[in-house]
Design an enzyme around this catalytic site. Structure first.
Site, PDB file in Angstrom:
ATOM      1  CG  ASN A 135      -1.725  12.325 -12.092  1.00  0.00           C
ATOM      2  OD1 ASN A 135      -1.448  13.457 -11.674  1.00  0.00           O
ATOM      3  ND2 ASN A 135      -0.862  11.594 -12.806  1.00  0.00           N
ATOM      4  CG  PHE A 154       3.954  19.728  -9.293  1.00  0.00           C
ATOM      5  CD1 PHE A 154       4.048  18.406  -9.701  1.00  0.00           C
ATOM      6  CD2 PHE A 154       4.713  20.676  -9.985  1.00  0.00           C
ATOM      7  CE1 PHE A 154       4.851  18.032 -10.761  1.00  0.00           C
ATOM      8  CE2 PHE A 154       5.522  20.317 -11.046  1.00  0.00           C
ATOM      9  CZ  PHE A 154       5.583  18.988 -11.434  1.00  0.00           C
ATOM     10  CB  SER A 208       4.362  17.261 -14.415  1.00  0.00           C
ATOM     11  OG  SER A 208       2.971  17.333 -14.152  1.00  0.00           O
ATOM     12  CG  ASN A 221      -1.192  16.905 -14.548  1.00  0.00           C
ATOM     13  OD1 ASN A 221      -1.964  16.919 -15.499  1.00  0.00           O
ATOM     14  ND2 ASN A 221      -0.752  15.793 -13.996  1.00  0.00           N
ATOM     15  CB  THR A 222       2.831  22.539 -13.718  1.00  0.00           C
ATOM     16  OG1 THR A 222       2.576  21.861 -12.492  1.00  0.00           O
ATOM     17  CG2 THR A 222       3.256  23.966 -13.411  1.00  0.00           C
ATOM     18  CE  LYS A 270       8.859  10.899 -14.094  1.00  0.00           C
ATOM     19  NZ  LYS A 270       8.179  10.522 -12.859  1.00  0.00           N
ATOM     20  CG  ASN A 307       6.070  12.819 -15.724  1.00  0.00           C
ATOM     21  OD1 ASN A 307       5.024  12.382 -15.221  1.00  0.00           O
ATOM     22  ND2 ASN A 307       6.779  13.773 -15.167  1.00  0.00           N
TER      23      ASN A 307
HETATM   24  C1  LIG Z   1      -1.218  10.149  -9.258  1.00  0.00           C
HETATM   25  C2  LIG Z   1       0.131  10.354  -9.873  1.00  0.00           C
HETATM   26  C3  LIG Z   1       0.921  11.406  -9.440  1.00  0.00           C
HETATM   27  C4  LIG Z   1       2.190  11.605 -10.005  1.00  0.00           C
HETATM   28  N1  LIG Z   1       2.952  12.643  -9.562  1.00  0.00           N
HETATM   29  C5  LIG Z   1       4.197  12.803 -10.068  1.00  0.00           C
HETATM   30  C6  LIG Z   1       5.042  13.816  -9.576  1.00  0.00           C
HETATM   31  O1  LIG Z   1       4.711  14.551  -8.648  1.00  0.00           O
HETATM   32  N2  LIG Z   1       6.276  13.947 -10.137  1.00  0.00           N
HETATM   33  C7  LIG Z   1       6.713  13.138 -11.153  1.00  0.00           C
HETATM   34  O2  LIG Z   1       7.840  13.285 -11.617  1.00  0.00           O
HETATM   35  N3  LIG Z   1       5.937  12.141 -11.611  1.00  0.00           N
HETATM   36  C8  LIG Z   1       4.692  11.970 -11.104  1.00  0.00           C
HETATM   37  N4  LIG Z   1       3.913  10.953 -11.566  1.00  0.00           N
HETATM   38  C9  LIG Z   1       4.422  10.112 -12.671  1.00  0.00           C
HETATM   39  C10 LIG Z   1       5.080   8.838 -12.168  1.00  0.00           C
HETATM   40  O3  LIG Z   1       6.221   9.109 -11.402  1.00  0.00           O
HETATM   41  C11 LIG Z   1       5.485   7.948 -13.346  1.00  0.00           C
HETATM   42  O4  LIG Z   1       6.465   8.605 -14.111  1.00  0.00           O
HETATM   43  C12 LIG Z   1       4.312   7.634 -14.270  1.00  0.00           C
HETATM   44  O5  LIG Z   1       3.125   7.436 -13.534  1.00  0.00           O
HETATM   45  C13 LIG Z   1       4.587   6.399 -15.117  1.00  0.00           C
HETATM   46  O6  LIG Z   1       4.820   5.275 -14.309  1.00  0.00           O
HETATM   47  P1  LIG Z   1       3.662   4.208 -13.950  1.00  0.00           P
HETATM   48  O7  LIG Z   1       3.012   3.804 -15.245  1.00  0.00           O
HETATM   49  O8  LIG Z   1       4.384   3.108 -13.240  1.00  0.00           O
HETATM   50  O9  LIG Z   1       2.698   4.913 -13.070  1.00  0.00           O
HETATM   51  C14 LIG Z   1       2.649  10.735 -11.015  1.00  0.00           C
HETATM   52  C15 LIG Z   1       1.858   9.652 -11.424  1.00  0.00           C
HETATM   53  C16 LIG Z   1       0.617   9.449 -10.862  1.00  0.00           C
HETATM   54  C17 LIG Z   1      -0.206   8.282 -11.318  1.00  0.00           C
END
Ligand SMILES: Cc1cc2nc3c(=O)[nH]c(=O)nc-3n(C[C@H](O)[C@H](O)[C@H](O)COP(=O)(O)O)c2cc1C
Length: 375
Positions: free
Chosen positions: A138, A142, A209, A211-212, A249, A278
């Site tokens: 992804n 944000f 993240s 993505n920023t 985080k 993350n």
């Molecule tokens: C579509 C998507 C959006 C996410 N948005 C955020 C976010 O806004 N803030 C954040 O701290 N982590 C974000 N994450 C990261 C998740 O909170 C998590 O740390 C990461 O996906 C690893 O866990 P997982 O393998 O269970 O998905 C996002 C993950 C995905 C897949």
């Protein structure tokens, strides 16, 4: 029949229910979810959240009978968590479905990431499913309605810090608004903290993240020191007797030296704990049929992240006694157990929940030894 054979093959009723739920979700629910809305993952996600957010109270009260209860309560950073597994940040950025998370078995939810100002995020498409790799890439960036909108939503429901209106502790992840220059990041985070503090049981600072642009540079010693110092100081001004706990985080792509510096800074400034980790900018462990997606920019989550995130938890636990919420590629109850064994006290799900549904929550809730690493 030997005792070893019996031990290997006897399935408890809990395990049987989890297996049936998993089969049901994968055979019936997931195919519908993954193909509706022309298969657009983001549209499906929003529709599902909207639907969950509109479930009537009478139904929400009954869902736990099917999904099972939260288990293994624990007190972390002064907060009473009714179980060990929560919603990871990003899954419900604006808290649309917040009333439903407790009913499906989650013991907490980290809403957000929200930013000081509402913003649309990156151009679509920005969310890619990699089903053979059990993963997601992804680059949402944000997208969110802003911290004030989340505060207003929680306020409308009567949520206040510590009052458990939603049936679970609420964490809120805050990040930097895209248009705010890095040099003004501290004020941007402070605005979000002040706005959401009356409603959140803990705050998570998202500096990881991918993505920023430039965000992850806030994990560097000096920048992180200024940011965490200012945030913790403000929590003490807002509530001198019981400052709201602040978690940081981190990314799963940090070197050991970078982790050393982060932990030293966070311990000095009074951070309450860590969320690890993350999404990764790495592209290892993808299924050969999905290698073409590896060039998509963004963060990779799910099964290919498990080892890296687990390593991050292990390395943090070696260096500090501060509590760790483990997240990243937890795709099975056994993965969650590995995170607990590595030192996590709580775990969070995103991608595993998309691929396995509520069976995964129930499976983690029925683990019997989440604390054996600390025993
Ligand atoms: C579509 C998507 C959006 C996410 N948005 C955020 C976010 O806004 N803030 C954040 O701290 N982590 C974000 N994450 C990261 C998740 O909170 C998590 O740390 C990461 O996906 C690893 O866990 P997982 O393998 O269970 O998905 C996002 C993950 C995905 C897949």
């Amino acid at each position: 029949m030997t005792a070893a054979y019996v031990a290997r093959n006897v399935v408890t009723s809990d395990e049987l229910i989890v297996r049936l739920m998993l089969v049901g979700y994968r055979a019936f629910v997931r195919p519908v979810l993954f193909t509706s809305a022309n298969g657009d993952p983001e549209e499906i996600h929003q529709r599902t959240l909207g639907m969950m957010g509109n479930l009537p109270e009478s139904l929400l009260d009954r869902i736990p009978l099917v999904m099972g209860e939260r288990c293994n309560p624990v007190r972390v950073a002064g907060i009473d968590f009714p179980g060990r597994v929560g919603v990871a940040a990003g899954l419900d950025k604006d808290g649309v479905a917040a009333r439903a998370w407790g009913a499906v078995g989650f013991a907490f939810a980290e809403l957000g990431t929200v930013t000081a100002r509402a913003q649309p995020g990156n151009r679509q498409p920005r969310l890619f499913r990699l089903p053979h790799s059990h993963a997601i890439i992804n680059r949402m960036g944000f997208n969110n309605a802003g911290v004030e909108a989340l505060a207003a939503r929680l306020d409308q429901w009567g949520v206040r810090r510590g009052n458990e209106t939603l049936g679970y502790p609420v964490g809120v992840s805050i990040g930097k608004t895209r248009v705010t220059p890095l040099a003004e990041a501290v004020d941007d985070y402070l605005f979000s903290l002040r706005t959401i503090a009356p409603y959140a049981d803990y705050i998570a600072i998202n500096v990881s993240s991918p993505n920023t642009a430039g965000l992850r540079s806030l994990q560097k010693r000096e920048a992180l020191g200024s940011l965490t110092g200012a945030l913790v100081e403000t929590t003490r001004e807002l509530d001198p007797d019981r400052p709201i706990p602040v978690f940081v985080k981190v990314a799963p792509d940090l070197s050991e030296g970078e982790l050393d510096a982060i932990i030293e800074v966070c311990e000095t400034t009074g951070i309450s704990g860590f969320v690890a980790a993350n999404t990764t900018i790495g592209r290892q462990f993808l299924h050969p049929s999905e290698l073409h997606l590896s060039t998509q920019a963004g963060g990779l989550s799910g099964a290919p992240l498990t080892r890296k995130a687990l390593r991050t938890v292990t390395e943090i636990a070696k260096r500090t006694d501060l509590p760790i919420m483990g997240t990243g590629g937890i795709m099975s109850p056994a993965d969650a157990q590995a995170f607990f064994d590595a030192g996590a006290v709580l775990v969070q799900l995103y991608t595993g929940f998309i691929y396995s549904g509520p069976a995964l929550i129930r499976g983690i809730n029925t683990l019997t030894h989440p604390d054996r690493a600390r025993a």
